[in-house]
Design an enzyme around this catalytic site. Structure first.
Site, PDB file in Angstrom:
ATOM      1  N   ARG A 219       0.790  -1.234   0.000  1.00 51.28           N
ATOM      2  CA  ARG A 219       0.000   0.000   0.000  1.00 51.28           C
ATOM      3  C   ARG A 219       0.826   1.290   0.000  1.00 51.28           C
ATOM      4  O   ARG A 219       0.264   2.374   0.108  1.00 51.28           O
ATOM      5  CB  ARG A 219      -0.970   0.035   1.191  1.00 51.28           C
ATOM      6  CG  ARG A 219      -1.964  -1.113   1.208  1.00 51.28           C
ATOM      7  CD  ARG A 219      -3.234  -0.766   1.932  1.00 51.28           C
ATOM      8  NE  ARG A 219      -2.999  -0.407   3.330  1.00 51.28           N
ATOM      9  CZ  ARG A 219      -3.943   0.079   4.134  1.00 51.28           C
ATOM     10  NH1 ARG A 219      -5.170   0.270   3.666  1.00 51.28           N
ATOM     11  NH2 ARG A 219      -3.662   0.364   5.390  1.00 51.28           N
ATOM     12  N   ASP A 220       2.139   1.190  -0.155  1.00 49.48           N
ATOM     13  CA  ASP A 220       2.939   2.419  -0.263  1.00 49.48           C
ATOM     14  C   ASP A 220       4.200   2.149  -1.089  1.00 49.48           C
ATOM     15  O   ASP A 220       5.315   2.458  -0.671  1.00 49.48           O
ATOM     16  CB  ASP A 220       3.313   2.949   1.120  1.00 49.48           C
ATOM     17  CG  ASP A 220       3.776   4.411   1.074  1.00 49.48           C
ATOM     18  OD1 ASP A 220       3.500   5.099   0.064  1.00 49.48           O
ATOM     19  OD2 ASP A 220       4.409   4.868   2.041  1.00 49.48           O
ATOM     20  N   VAL A 221       4.010   1.569  -2.271  1.00 47.09           N
ATOM     21  CA  VAL A 221       5.137   1.280  -3.160  1.00 47.09           C
ATOM     22  C   VAL A 221       5.597   2.590  -3.794  1.00 47.09           C
ATOM     23  O   VAL A 221       4.842   3.247  -4.510  1.00 47.09           O
ATOM     24  CB  VAL A 221       4.730   0.265  -4.244  1.00 47.09           C
ATOM     25  CG1 VAL A 221       5.892   0.014  -5.201  1.00 47.09           C
ATOM     26  CG2 VAL A 221       4.267  -1.042  -3.605  1.00 47.09           C
ATOM     27  N   ASN A 225      10.850   3.715  -0.681  1.00 47.69           N
ATOM     28  CA  ASN A 225      10.650   2.474   0.064  1.00 47.69           C
ATOM     29  C   ASN A 225      11.270   1.273  -0.640  1.00 47.69           C
ATOM     30  O   ASN A 225      11.025   0.125  -0.249  1.00 47.69           O
ATOM     31  CB  ASN A 225       9.153   2.213   0.280  1.00 47.69           C
ATOM     32  CG  ASN A 225       8.564   3.128   1.335  1.00 47.69           C
ATOM     33  OD1 ASN A 225       9.286   3.689   2.157  1.00 47.69           O
ATOM     34  ND2 ASN A 225       7.254   3.297   1.314  1.00 47.69           N
TER      35      ASN A 225
END
Length: 373
Positions: A219-221, A225
């Site tokens: 949910r935060d590619v 990251n």
């Protein structure tokens, strides 16, 4: 693939675009680093950085307190819950991330988890000069620990510090990695050729597929990251699982669809479905990956300039609506690569509970990687 990132690192150093190596990144902290410890097992060396949810420190294992788990020379990263009244709601995300990491330790390119415990932060002391931040803070040394030896802390501390006057925060010790792709690649002089960006995309797709098979969404590619290894480690890691979520419930059924009140993740890289406040599913991670691949080879189509996305805040509803329209543009206007257009069209055609065709996406990216000029 290792040489792809090696070339990007060389260009990065040549143009000296890494701001965290500058004097502006040297921090003055109101305590001595030697006074900080995680369950008296890990000693802090210096601070690596800070994010919206946590602070990250470089640390070394204290072999005298516990033998057999790690060698005395092994370094790691300590991820500590952020303090302050404004982060009260966010406290606890580090321990939540540790639970997610436990479930993903069998995946090769997920950072290894070493220890879960409590971090002692002295509240008094003289000003001491911190060290330059040389890593993005998420992660790793290429040691022989396989990630299975994860210890739990009991909150008992040694040393000369006064525990009663110290602040205690939840923290985890994890693999120390190298630089993130935001700093290695995403700058005008450091962009990768499209075929190299697709090569990196294949590796990331493999990791995302394994995360999905384990029952989780990231949910935060985004580039910051995605971390490269260090000390000969050629792996490209997917890190920061603080926003991860299970996409299957206890009965192994897909979570139900719902409309959310806000956007989860990062505006620049989240999927068009997430922009419309839909509940996240596997298709959203894969669409975010498509935007990351485009960002590695040049500015995204909705960026006003090559350097704007890192600093420009997307806050107003008008800006968000404009960004959504840009992401909904035909794929032929987003990329000249026919293979990448096919991959984007496939992701857009998926339903909420649909399983992405990872093999088809992999073939598209591999064909794009072979299409060298």
């Amino acid at each position: 693939m290792f040489f792809v990132l090696l070339r990007a690192r060389a260009r990065c150093m040549l143009h000296k675009k890494k701001k965290r190596f500058s004097a502006e990144r040297i921090e003055y902290l109101p305590f001595k680093m030697a006074d900080c410890a995680l369950d008296d097992l890990y000693s802090v060396v210096h601070k690596l950085g800070a994010g919206g949810f946590s602070d990250v420190y470089k640390a070394r294992y204290r072999a005298a307190k516990r033998t057999g788990a790690l060698d005395a020379s092994v370094e790691c990263a300590l991820k500590v819950d952020g303090g302050g009244e404004e982060q009260t709601v966010r406290r606890g995300l580090v321990h939540y991330e540790s639970r997610v990491l436990r479930a993903l330790q069998h995946i090769p390119c997920v950072p290894k988890l070493y220890h879960v415990g409590t971090f002692r932060m002295p509240l008094s002391g003289g000003n001491n000069r911190g060290s330059d931040s040389k890593n993005n803070g998420n992660c790793s040394s290429n040691d022989n620990n396989n990630g299975n030896d994860i210890s739990e802390g009991k909150g008992e501390f040694g040393g000369n510090g006064d525990v009663k006057n110290d602040e205690m925060r939840a923290a985890i010790a994890m693999q120390l990695l190298g630089d993130d792709l935001e700093h290695v690649v995403c700058a005008p002089e450091q962009y990768l050729p499209p075929h190299d960006a697709a090569t990196v995309g294949v590796a990331l797709l493999n990791t995302i597929e394994q995360v999905h098979r384990a029952g989780y969404l990231h949910r935060d590619v985004k580039p910051s990251n995605i971390i490269v290894g260090r000390d000969g480690d050629h792996c490209i890691y997917l890190a920061d699982f603080g926003l991860a979520k299970k996409w299957r419930d206890r009965s192994n059924a897909h979570i139900p669809y719902r409309v959310k009140n806000g956007v989860t993740g990062t505006m620049r890289y989240c999927s068009s479905f997430t922009h419309e406040m839909h509940e996240s599913s596997r298709r959203d991670d894969v669409e975010s990956l498509m935007w990351v691949i485009l960002a590695l080879s040049g500015p995204l189509p909705w960026q006003t300039s090559a350097r704007s996305p890192k600093f420009q805040q997307i806050t107003s509803k008008e800006q968000q609506a404009l960004l959504l329209r840009e992401k909904r543009r035909p794929s032929t206007t987003l990329t000249p690569s026919t293979e990448l257009q096919q991959a984007i069209n496939h992701v857009r055609s998926l339903g909420f509970e649909s399983t992405p065709d990872y093999n088809f996406l992999r073939r598209c990216l591999q064909q794009c990687a072979r299409a060298r000029p």
